[in-house]
Write a protein that holds these residues in place. Structure first.
Motif, PDB file in Angstrom:
ATOM      1  N   SER A  46       0.847  -1.205   0.000  1.00  0.00           N
ATOM      2  CA  SER A  46       0.000   0.000   0.000  1.00  0.00           C
ATOM      3  C   SER A  46       0.880   1.251   0.000  1.00  0.00           C
ATOM      4  O   SER A  46       2.061   1.197   0.331  1.00  0.00           O
ATOM      5  CB  SER A  46      -0.928  -0.003   1.222  1.00  0.00           C
ATOM      6  N   LYS A  47       0.277   2.361  -0.372  1.00  0.00           N
ATOM      7  CA  LYS A  47       1.045   3.593  -0.549  1.00  0.00           C
ATOM      8  C   LYS A  47       1.587   4.102   0.798  1.00  0.00           C
ATOM      9  O   LYS A  47       0.853   4.153   1.783  1.00  0.00           O
ATOM     10  CB  LYS A  47       0.153   4.661  -1.182  1.00  0.00           C
ATOM     11  N   VAL A  48       2.855   4.453   0.819  1.00  0.00           N
ATOM     12  CA  VAL A  48       3.455   4.978   2.034  1.00  0.00           C
ATOM     13  C   VAL A  48       3.632   6.491   1.893  1.00  0.00           C
ATOM     14  O   VAL A  48       4.289   6.953   0.956  1.00  0.00           O
ATOM     15  CB  VAL A  48       4.811   4.303   2.331  1.00  0.00           C
ATOM     16  N   PHE A  49       3.032   7.224   2.788  1.00  0.00           N
ATOM     17  CA  PHE A  49       3.111   8.684   2.752  1.00  0.00           C
ATOM     18  C   PHE A  49       4.261   9.152   3.647  1.00  0.00           C
ATOM     19  O   PHE A  49       4.666   8.440   4.561  1.00  0.00           O
ATOM     20  CB  PHE A  49       1.787   9.289   3.225  1.00  0.00           C
ATOM     21  N   PRO A  50       4.763  10.362   3.381  1.00  0.00           N
ATOM     22  CA  PRO A  50       5.879  10.834   4.208  1.00  0.00           C
ATOM     23  C   PRO A  50       5.499  11.013   5.682  1.00  0.00           C
ATOM     24  O   PRO A  50       4.360  11.345   5.998  1.00  0.00           O
ATOM     25  CB  PRO A  50       6.246  12.192   3.573  1.00  0.00           C
ATOM     26  N   ALA A  51       6.473  10.759   6.543  1.00  0.00           N
ATOM     27  CA  ALA A  51       6.230  10.814   7.989  1.00  0.00           C
ATOM     28  C   ALA A  51       6.003  12.252   8.448  1.00  0.00           C
ATOM     29  O   ALA A  51       6.765  13.150   8.092  1.00  0.00           O
ATOM     30  CB  ALA A  51       7.411  10.214   8.735  1.00  0.00           C
ATOM     31  N   LYS A  52       4.951  12.441   9.233  1.00  0.00           N
ATOM     32  CA  LYS A  52       4.674  13.731   9.877  1.00  0.00           C
ATOM     33  C   LYS A  52       4.287  13.419  11.306  1.00  0.00           C
ATOM     34  O   LYS A  52       3.488  12.520  11.541  1.00  0.00           O
ATOM     35  CB  LYS A  52       3.470  14.411   9.218  1.00  0.00           C
ATOM     36  N   PHE A  53       4.849  14.171  12.221  1.00  0.00           N
ATOM     37  CA  PHE A  53       4.541  13.900  13.628  1.00  0.00           C
ATOM     38  C   PHE A  53       4.054  15.175  14.307  1.00  0.00           C
ATOM     39  O   PHE A  53       4.399  16.277  13.890  1.00  0.00           O
ATOM     40  CB  PHE A  53       5.788  13.433  14.370  1.00  0.00           C
ATOM     41  N   SER A  54       3.286  14.988  15.375  1.00  0.00           N
ATOM     42  CA  SER A  54       2.902  16.145  16.172  1.00  0.00           C
ATOM     43  C   SER A  54       2.717  15.737  17.628  1.00  0.00           C
ATOM     44  O   SER A  54       2.601  14.547  17.938  1.00  0.00           O
ATOM     45  CB  SER A  54       1.609  16.771  15.638  1.00  0.00           C
ATOM     46  N   ASN A  55       2.720  16.715  18.490  1.00  0.00           N
ATOM     47  CA  ASN A  55       2.482  16.478  19.908  1.00  0.00           C
ATOM     48  C   ASN A  55       1.874  17.728  20.541  1.00  0.00           C
ATOM     49  O   ASN A  55       2.229  18.839  20.180  1.00  0.00           O
ATOM     50  CB  ASN A  55       3.795  16.171  20.636  1.00  0.00           C
ATOM     51  N   THR A  56       0.948  17.500  21.461  1.00  0.00           N
ATOM     52  CA  THR A  56       0.523  18.581  22.345  1.00  0.00           C
ATOM     53  C   THR A  56       0.355  17.983  23.732  1.00  0.00           C
ATOM     54  O   THR A  56      -0.176  16.881  23.869  1.00  0.00           O
ATOM     55  CB  THR A  56      -0.804  19.206  21.882  1.00  0.00           C
ATOM     56  N   CYS A  57       0.874  18.656  24.747  1.00  0.00           N
ATOM     57  CA  CYS A  57       0.703  18.219  26.129  1.00  0.00           C
ATOM     58  C   CYS A  57      -0.082  19.279  26.876  1.00  0.00           C
ATOM     59  O   CYS A  57       0.373  20.416  26.995  1.00  0.00           O
ATOM     60  CB  CYS A  57       2.050  18.046  26.832  1.00  0.00           C
ATOM     61  N   TRP A  58      -1.261  18.900  27.362  1.00  0.00           N
ATOM     62  CA  TRP A  58      -2.042  19.792  28.218  1.00  0.00           C
ATOM     63  C   TRP A  58      -1.716  19.455  29.675  1.00  0.00           C
ATOM     64  O   TRP A  58      -1.536  18.288  30.007  1.00  0.00           O
ATOM     65  CB  TRP A  58      -3.531  19.575  27.998  1.00  0.00           C
ATOM     66  N   SER A  59      -1.647  20.457  30.530  1.00  0.00           N
ATOM     67  CA  SER A  59      -1.477  20.210  31.964  1.00  0.00           C
ATOM     68  C   SER A  59      -2.470  21.075  32.712  1.00  0.00           C
ATOM     69  O   SER A  59      -2.790  22.181  32.280  1.00  0.00           O
ATOM     70  CB  SER A  59      -0.067  20.593  32.432  1.00  0.00           C
ATOM     71  N   LEU A  60      -2.897  20.555  33.860  1.00  0.00           N
ATOM     72  CA  LEU A  60      -3.853  21.298  34.664  1.00  0.00           C
ATOM     73  C   LEU A  60      -3.154  21.786  35.935  1.00  0.00           C
ATOM     74  O   LEU A  60      -2.567  21.003  36.674  1.00  0.00           O
ATOM     75  CB  LEU A  60      -5.041  20.391  35.014  1.00  0.00           C
ATOM     76  N   ILE A  61      -3.216  23.089  36.170  1.00  0.00           N
ATOM     77  CA  ILE A  61      -2.564  23.677  37.349  1.00  0.00           C
ATOM     78  C   ILE A  61      -3.550  23.733  38.511  1.00  0.00           C
ATOM     79  O   ILE A  61      -3.204  23.495  39.659  1.00  0.00           O
ATOM     80  CB  ILE A  61      -2.018  25.081  37.014  1.00  0.00           C
ATOM     81  N   ALA A  62      -4.793  24.047  38.198  1.00  0.00           N
ATOM     82  CA  ALA A  62      -5.887  24.069  39.175  1.00  0.00           C
ATOM     83  C   ALA A  62      -7.161  23.872  38.352  1.00  0.00           C
ATOM     84  O   ALA A  62      -7.104  23.974  37.119  1.00  0.00           O
ATOM     85  CB  ALA A  62      -5.917  25.419  39.911  1.00  0.00           C
ATOM     86  N   PRO A  63      -8.305  23.578  38.991  1.00  0.00           N
ATOM     87  CA  PRO A  63      -9.515  23.405  38.190  1.00  0.00           C
ATOM     88  C   PRO A  63      -9.720  24.581  37.224  1.00  0.00           C
ATOM     89  O   PRO A  63      -9.609  25.747  37.628  1.00  0.00           O
ATOM     90  CB  PRO A  63     -10.628  23.341  39.250  1.00  0.00           C
TER      91      PRO A  63
END
Lengths: 421, 234
Positions: free
Chosen positions: A350-367
Motif C-alpha cells: 500500500s502507498k506509504v506517505f511521508p512521515a509527519k509527527f505532532s504532539n501537544t501536552c495539556w497540563s492542569l494547574i488548578a480546576p
C-alpha cells in the motif's frame, strides 16, 4: 472478542503453520502477521490502524497483560479528585471488534532469527513485523534507598492504575499539616510536565482537605517543562505550600528510607507522610530482551520507527530514542500512525506517505486553569526533528485557561477512541 | 424520555419568564449577537445550508426537518420526538444546545444572558413567515467572510489522501462527530472547511494547536482533508 488461552494457542499453531514461509506478499498465500506488544497509546493505535486500513489483509495480534488499561494521561486529575478511577480505565473490547486479536499475556522474549515472540503463559507467536510499545520501566538504584520492593511504602504512581489509587489513598490519609514529598526524575522521562501537574493536583486536593500541609519536591534538574507557567500558577493558587528544590539547591542529592518514611535532600533529613518517588526511567523490559536498546532506550529511524538494530522490529512511544519528541501519549499515538502506514506498505504494497509527527501536552494547574505546549516534527536522516511549536503564555485570562482545559477534555475523548476504537 | 421531560420543564420555566417580561427582544441588538452564529448558519434571501442549516423560516418548523441537510443523530432524535422551534424552545436550545439535544453537532456553548437570547430570537423572527410583533425586516444575506483566493477554494481534494492525513486530526477530533471541548469537523461543506483551515494557517483564527497543525499543510492537503471529512457518516 478476546481469546482465551486455548483458542489462542489453537489459532497460533495454525498461524505458525501458515506463516512458515516468511516472505509475505510474494508468497501469495496466507496473510502477513504483525505482532504488537503493549496496548497503550502507541501499541493500541498501531494495532487498530493496521487492522482498520489493511481491511483484513494483515493479521494483527496485540499482546497486553492488563485487561483494563488506565491512561497515565489524566491520572493526575484522578489524584486531584477531578476524575474517578473508572474515568481513566479502558478495556480492549472495541479494539477486538475492529479486527485486532487481543491476547492478555506478558511477552517475555523475542527470537529475532526465528521471528517469534514468546509468552509468559507458554508458547510463542510468529511475526513478520514486530512493533514494541512497552512504555517505561525504572532504572534500578536510581534513587538511593528505593527499589521496586518499596513501591507500596513509597509509590511511583507513574504507571497508572493501582499505584495511582495507592498514592491517592495515602494523600487522603495524611495528618493535618503533614508533608508530601516527591522525588522528581532526571531527563529523559515519560510526560515531562507530569510530575509538576501532579504537584499541582496534590496541592489542589490538600488545599481543600488539609490546607496546612506542605509539599516538598526534590528535583535533579535545574529547570523543567512549562516551569514559568507552573511557578506562576503555584504562587497564584497555592501560595506558601510548595517548596521546589532544584539541582542548584541540592535537589539531585537525595536518598529515601521507606521503613522510616524519611527523605534526605542535600544532607537534610525530613519526615514525610507521603513520599512519591519517581525514579529515572528506561525502555520497558521487552525492548531490552529483544536486543534493540542502546543504553536505556531503543534507537529508531524517524521515517518509519523501525529500530536501528533490526529492520523488522519497530519501537514506539516512551521506549524509543527518536530525537526531539517528548515521551507522551500524544507522541506515541502520532508515531504509531506513521509506523502503521509504513508497516502496511512493507507488507501489502500500500502507498506509504511521508512521515509527519505532532504532539501537544495539556497540563492542569488548578480546576479550569489549563496550559499547553505543542510542536510539529519531521523525520530527518539523523532523527525526528522539531519543525514548529507553541506554548501557553503566563498571565493568560481565566477564559483562555478554561478553554484550554476544556480542549484537553476533548482531546482525551478523541485520543482514547482513536486508540481503542 | 429524560430529554423530553427536561426540555418540557425548561420550556415552562422560560415561558413564564418571557410572559412575565412581556417583551420581545431587540432585533438590531440581535443582529450583532447573530455574528456568533453566522459562520455556520446563513440567513436571508441567498441563505443556503452550510455547516449548519440556514435559519430562514425557522419559527414553527419541526427540529431537524430540512430534507437537504444532514443532521446529527441527536438533533434528528429530538426532531422525531416532536420538538418544534418557537420562541420558548429556541430560548432553551440557545441557552445550552447540548442540554436540549444531546449529541448535536452544534459546537456552541450557548448564550447565558437571557436578554441576548431574546434579542437574537427577535432577529431570527424577522426571517420567518408572518412574524408577529416585529415589522417586516429586509433580508440580509450573510456569507462566510473570507478573502481566500478562489483558485484555492476550487482545488479538488483527494479523499484517499485526506483519509491518511486525517489521522492527525482524529487524535483530538472525533470522527463520529461527537464533541466535548473540541468541535466536530465531519460533514462540513468543503468550502467552509478549506476557509477555516486557511484561516488557521494564516493565523487569522486564534487556537495555537490548530495554527500549528494547519500551518504545515499545503493547499492540496487541506483540500484532501476537506474532501474526506465531507463524506464521513456520523
Amino acid at each position: 472478542m478476546t481469546l482465551d488461552r486455548r483458542t489462542f494457542m489453537g489459532s497460533t499453531a495454525a498461524a505458525a503453520a501458515v506463516l512458515s514461509a516468511p516472505t509475505v506478499k510474494a508468497a501469495g498465500h496466507g496473510k502477513p502477521r504483525v505482532v504488537v506488544v503493549g496496548g497503550g497509546a502507541g501499541g493500541a493505535t498501531a494495532a487498530r490502524y493496521i487492522a482498520k486500513d489493511s481491511k483484513g489483509d494483515i493479521d494483527v495480534l496485540l499482546i497486553e497483560p492488563s485487561r483494563t488499561y488506565y491512561t497515565c494521561f489524566f491520572s493526575n486529575l484522578y489524584i486531584g479528585g477531578l476524575k474517578d478511577i473508572d474515568d481513566i480505565g479502558h478495556t480492549y473490547g472495541s479494539l477486538a471488534a475492529s479486527g485486532v486479536n487481543v491476547v492478555h499475556d506478558w511477552a517475555v522474549g523475542v527470537d529475532r532469527d526465528a521471528k517469534t515472540v514468546s509468552l509468559a503463559g507458554g508458547g510463542f507467536v510468529p511475526y513478520d513485523k514486530l512493533i514494541l510499545s512497552p512504555g517505561i520501566d525504572f532504572v534500578e538504584g536510581a534513587v538511593e534507598g528505593w527499589s521496586l520492593a518499596a513501591q507500596n511504602a513509597m509509590p511511583h504512581a507513574y504507571k497508572a492504575g493501582s499505584q495511582s489509587e495507592l498514592l491517592k489513598a495515602q494523600i487522603m490519609a495524611m495528618p493535618e499539616g503533614g508533608v508530601f514529598a516527591m522525588v522528581a526524575p532526571p531527563n529523559p522521562y515519560r510526560c515531562p510536565p507530569g510530575p509538576y501537574e501532579r504537584v499541582s493536583m496534590v496541592a489542589h486536593v490538600l488545599k481543600e482537605t488539609n490546607p496546612t500541609a506542605k509539599i516538598i519536591v526534590a528535583d535533579p534538574k535545574p529547570k523543567f517543562s512549562k516551569m514559568s507557567l507552573f511557578q506562576e500558577g503555584w504562587a497564584d493558587h497555592y501560595a506558601g505550600m510548595i517548596d521546589w528544590i532544584g539541582e542548584d539547591f541540592g535537589g539531585g542529592n537525595v536518598s529515601v528510607d521507606p521503613d522510616a518514611m524519611t527523605i534526605t535532600i542535600d544532607g537534610e533529613e525530613t519526615q514525610a507522610d507521603v513520599c512519591n518517588v519517581i525514579p529515572a526511567m528506561k525502555a520497558g523490559r521487552i525492548a531490552e530482551l529483544a536486543g534493540v536498546t542502546d543504553g536505556n532506550w531503543a534507537p529508531v529511524n524517524g521515517a518509519d520507527m523501525s529500530t536501528k538494530a533490526d529492520a523488522d522490529i519497530y519501537v514506539l512511544g516512551d521506549a524509543s530514542a527518536q530525537g526531539d519528541m517528548p515521551k507522551s501519549g500524544f507522541s506515541a499515538n502520532s508515531q504509531a500512525k506513521v509506523c502503521a502506514n509504513a508497516v502496511r506498505g512493507a507488507l501489502t504494497g500500500s502507498k506509504v506517505f511521508p512521515a509527519k509527527f505532532s504532539n501537544t501536552c495539556w497540563s492542569l494547574i488548578a480546576p479550569n486553569d489549563g496550559v499547553k505546549v505543542g510542536a510539529t516534527y519531521e523525520a530527518t536522516p539523523e532523527k525526528i526533528a522539531k519543525v514548529d511549536g507553541f506554548i501557553s503564555q503566563t498571565g493568560e485570562s481565566s477564559d483562555v485557561r478554561k478553554a484550554t482545559y476544556e480542549e484537553s477534555e476533548g482531546w482525551y475523548t478523541g485520543i482514547t477512541s482513536d486508540m481503542l476504537g | 424520555m429524560r430529554i423530553l421531560r427536561f426540555s418540557l420543564s425548561v420550556a415552562v420555566a422560560v415561558f413564564c419568564t418571557v410572559a412575565a417580561a412581556d417583551e420581545f427582544g431587540d432585533p438590531t441588538a440581535g443582529e450583532k449577537i447573530y455574528r456568533q452564529c453566522k459562520s455556520c448558519h446563513q440567513i436571508g434571501s441567498a441563505a443556503k445550508h452550510r455547516i449548519g442549516p440556514h435559519l430562514n423560516g425557522i419559527f414553527g418548523r419541526q427540529a431537524a426537518s430540512h430534507d437537504g441537510f444532514r443532521y446529527s443523530k441527536g438533533l434528528a432524535r429530538v426532531g422525531a420526538s416532536g420538538l418544534e422551534w418557537h420562541a420558548e424552545t429556541l430560548d432553551a436550545f440557545l441557552e445550552n444546545p447540548r442540554a436540549m439535544a444531546s449529541g448535536t453537532r452544534m459546537s456552541f456553548k450557548g448564550l447565558k444572558n437571557p436578554q441576548d437570547r431574546r434579542d437574537v430570537i427577535a432577529y431570527l423572527r424577522g426571517f420567518s413567515d408572518s412574524p408577529a410583533n416585529i415589522p417586516e425586516a429586509d433580508p440580509t444575506a450573510t456569507a462566510t467572510d473570507h478573502n481566500l483566493d478562489p483558485a484555492i477554494i476550487a482545488l479538488k481534494g483527494d479523499p484517499e489522501y485526506g483519509e491518511y492525513l486525517s489521522s492527525d486530526c482524529t487524535t483530538c477530533h472525533q470522527p463520529d462527530g461527537g464533541d466535548d471541548g473540541i468541535p466536530s469537523i465531519v460533514l462540513w461543506p468543503e468550502e467552509d472547511f478549506v476557509v477555516a483551515m486557511h484561516a488557521y494557517k494564516n493565523k487569522d483564527r486564534p487556537n495555537p494547536v490548530m495554527q500549528m497543525m494547519a500551518g504545515r499543510l499545503n493547499a492540496e492537503e487541506i483540500a484532501a482533508l476537506a474532501a474526506y471529512f465531507a463524506t464521513l457518516d456520523d
